[in-house]
Design an enzyme around this catalytic site. Structure first.
Site, PDB file in Angstrom:
ATOM      1  N   LEU A  33      54.705  74.733  40.300  1.00 32.37           N
ATOM      2  CA  LEU A  33      54.409  73.302  40.436  1.00 32.37           C
ATOM      3  C   LEU A  33      53.035  72.928  39.886  1.00 32.37           C
ATOM      4  CD1 LEU A  33      55.797  72.709  44.050  1.00 32.37           C
ATOM      5  CD2 LEU A  33      56.973  72.423  41.853  1.00 32.37           C
ATOM      6  N   GLY A  36      52.291  67.037  37.659  1.00 35.45           N
ATOM      7  CA  GLY A  36      53.474  66.234  37.308  1.00 35.45           C
ATOM      8  C   GLY A  36      54.505  66.245  38.431  1.00 35.45           C
ATOM      9  N   HIS A  37      54.712  67.439  39.018  1.00 31.25           N
ATOM     10  CA  HIS A  37      55.636  67.544  40.152  1.00 31.25           C
ATOM     11  C   HIS A  37      55.038  66.879  41.400  1.00 31.25           C
ATOM     12  CE1 HIS A  37      56.643  71.437  37.911  1.00 31.25           C
ATOM     13  NE2 HIS A  37      57.814  70.816  37.940  1.00 31.25           N
ATOM     14  N   GLY A 147      60.908  62.905  36.480  1.00 28.42           N
ATOM     15  CA  GLY A 147      59.784  62.575  35.609  1.00 28.42           C
ATOM     16  C   GLY A 147      60.251  62.093  34.246  1.00 28.42           C
ATOM     17  N   LYS A 149      58.878  62.763  31.628  1.00 24.73           N
ATOM     18  CA  LYS A 149      58.693  63.885  30.700  1.00 24.73           C
ATOM     19  C   LYS A 149      60.047  64.375  30.173  1.00 24.73           C
ATOM     20  CE  LYS A 149      57.064  68.155  29.515  1.00 24.73           C
ATOM     21  NZ  LYS A 149      58.185  68.944  29.869  1.00 24.73           N
ATOM     22  N   SER A 185      53.474  70.993  32.006  1.00 27.93           N
ATOM     23  CA  SER A 185      54.776  71.649  32.043  1.00 27.93           C
ATOM     24  C   SER A 185      54.575  73.042  32.611  1.00 27.93           C
ATOM     25  CB  SER A 185      55.351  71.754  30.621  1.00 27.93           C
ATOM     26  OG  SER A 185      56.397  72.686  30.586  1.00 27.93           O
ATOM     27  N   ARG A 187      56.027  75.589  31.699  1.00 34.01           N
ATOM     28  CA  ARG A 187      56.024  76.528  30.560  1.00 34.01           C
ATOM     29  C   ARG A 187      54.651  76.633  29.901  1.00 34.01           C
ATOM     30  NH1 ARG A 187      61.239  74.177  30.111  1.00 34.01           N
ATOM     31  NH2 ARG A 187      62.935  75.728  30.127  1.00 34.01           N
TER      32      ARG A 187
HETATM   33  P1  AMP Z   1      61.016  70.981  36.275  1.00 36.59           P
HETATM   34  O1  AMP Z   1      60.421  71.822  37.363  1.00 36.59           O
HETATM   35  O2  AMP Z   1      60.395  71.206  34.937  1.00 36.59           O
HETATM   36  O3  AMP Z   1      62.521  71.038  36.264  1.00 36.59           O
HETATM   37  O4  AMP Z   1      60.628  69.478  36.638  1.00 36.59           O
HETATM   38  C1  AMP Z   1      60.987  68.912  37.869  1.00 36.59           C
HETATM   39  C2  AMP Z   1      60.756  67.423  37.784  1.00 36.59           C
HETATM   40  O5  AMP Z   1      59.388  67.165  37.507  1.00 36.59           O
HETATM   41  C3  AMP Z   1      61.558  66.790  36.631  1.00 36.59           C
HETATM   42  O6  AMP Z   1      62.069  65.524  37.063  1.00 36.59           O
HETATM   43  C4  AMP Z   1      60.532  66.636  35.551  1.00 36.59           C
HETATM   44  O7  AMP Z   1      60.802  65.582  34.648  1.00 36.59           O
HETATM   45  C5  AMP Z   1      59.286  66.334  36.369  1.00 36.59           C
HETATM   46  N1  AMP Z   1      58.106  66.680  35.581  1.00 36.59           N
HETATM   47  C6  AMP Z   1      57.822  67.859  34.976  1.00 36.59           C
HETATM   48  N2  AMP Z   1      56.655  67.785  34.299  1.00 36.59           N
HETATM   49  C7  AMP Z   1      56.189  66.525  34.466  1.00 36.59           C
HETATM   50  C8  AMP Z   1      55.037  65.810  34.011  1.00 36.59           C
HETATM   51  N3  AMP Z   1      54.126  66.377  33.239  1.00 36.59           N
HETATM   52  N4  AMP Z   1      54.901  64.529  34.390  1.00 36.59           N
HETATM   53  C9  AMP Z   1      55.831  63.922  35.170  1.00 36.59           C
HETATM   54  N5  AMP Z   1      56.935  64.527  35.632  1.00 36.59           N
HETATM   55  C10 AMP Z   1      57.119  65.814  35.290  1.00 36.59           C
END
Ligand code: AMP
Length: 284
Positions: A33, A36-37, A147, A149, A185, A187
């Site tokens: 996390l 963004g999360h 997000g 993103k 991200s 990643r």
């Molecule tokens: P993930 O863990 O990458 O699957 O992301 C989980 C949630 O967090 C998804 O809805 C993503 O779009 C959101 N998310 C990831 N990175 C960001 C970011 N930099 N800004 C806003 N939301 C994000």
């Protein structure tokens, strides 16, 4: 915060909460996390009685086995971060709990999955739709937070919610960036310092394109973005598209309406995506 591993356990907790009239905000994630999360968790905590986050690296949505194997995992740190922002429950199931048996069920999102992420990552949105459907059934949220993103993912989830009549509201929050402009991200953790600098050029390319909306044609803007990023040999552009933010279909005249500038590229071992929404009033 309680950490729940079993689908059956989160289901009974949620059923009891709903019976006592509590509203439930849900943030599905794959963990590792970052801010963004956490903005999504904070928003959920403000807007609902109970906040639930899931951390599950969903094998079904990876079309690259190395990407799955090397995806950053940091559950202990995630737990601490979630506790600090007031999350009530973390649902962190195992792959066998989520997928006790192989399913033949298949989702189709029509033209929405024929472009960009859908076109470049075969099976990706099928895996997303599968896990999001399962999570929505288990967690039964009133609001689910995503997000910008992952803009195309938001569109897929909205279509899924409508098609399957999930009784919830999809809420979308803007992309949180590093100081360099690089979209946060999980990643990014796999990038070294130099690769992070190269990756930040993705945002610069979007800013360059943004300035040219209303001035140049789609083809000319695409050429400019390609030329700009060709100056960063450590970054391999996969696509740059100018699309409708809701349907993700290509827009022929970007000066006429709100558009999404969407980009994907490889930097070192990692594939990154980013986007920017340009509103008509922002046009010069
Ligand atoms: P993930 O863990 O990458 O699957 O992301 C989980 C949630 O967090 C998804 O809805 C993503 O779009 C959101 N998310 C990831 N990175 C960001 C970011 N930099 N800004 C806003 N939301 C994000």
């Amino acid at each position: 915060m309680q950490v729940i591993k079993q689908g059956s356990a989160i289901r009974s907790i949620v059923q009891a909460l709903r019976c006592s009239g509590k509203s439930i905000g849900f943030v599905p994630t794959m963990g590792a996390l970052h801010e963004g999360h956490l903005q999504l968790i904070r928003a959920a905590a403000l807007q609902n009685d109970i906040t639930i986050c899931s951390v599950f690296v969903n094998p079904a949505q990876f079309n690259n086995p190395d990407d799955y194997k090397l995806y950053p995992r940091s559950l202990e740190q995630d737990i601490a971060a979630l506790e600090a922002v007031g999350c009530h429950y973390l649902f962190a199931p195992t792959a066998t709990d989520m997928y006790p048996e192989q399913t033949l069920l298949h989702f189709s999102f029509g033209v929405l999955e024929e472009v960009m992420e859908g076109a470049h990552r075969p099976g990706h949105f099928n895996g997303v739709a599968m896990v999001v459907s399962k999570l929505f059934h288990l967690v039964q949220p009133h609001k689910a937070y995503f997000g910008q993103k992952d803009l195309q993912q938001v569109a897929v989830v909205r279509q899924l919610v409508k098609a399957l009549s999930f009784d919830l509201e999809v809420v979308c929050y803007p992309t949180i960036r590093e100081e360099s402009g690089l979209a946060m991200s999980s990643r990014n953790k796999r990038l070294d310092v130099q690769q992070r600098e190269h990756a930040a050029q993705l945002h610069q390319a979007l800013l360059l394109a943004q300035k040219q909306i209303g001035v140049k044609s789609v083809a000319a803007i695409k050429t400019d973005v390609q030329t700009y990023l060709a100056g960063v040999p450590e970054l391999q552009l996969e696509y740059f598209e100018i699309a409708d933010p809701a349907t993700l279909q290509p827009v022929p005249d970007p000066a006429a309406a709100e558009v999404a500038l969407c980009i994907a590229a490889h930097v070192g071992p990692v594939r990154l995506i980013d986007n920017m929404i340009v509103k008509p009033q922002q046009l010069a």
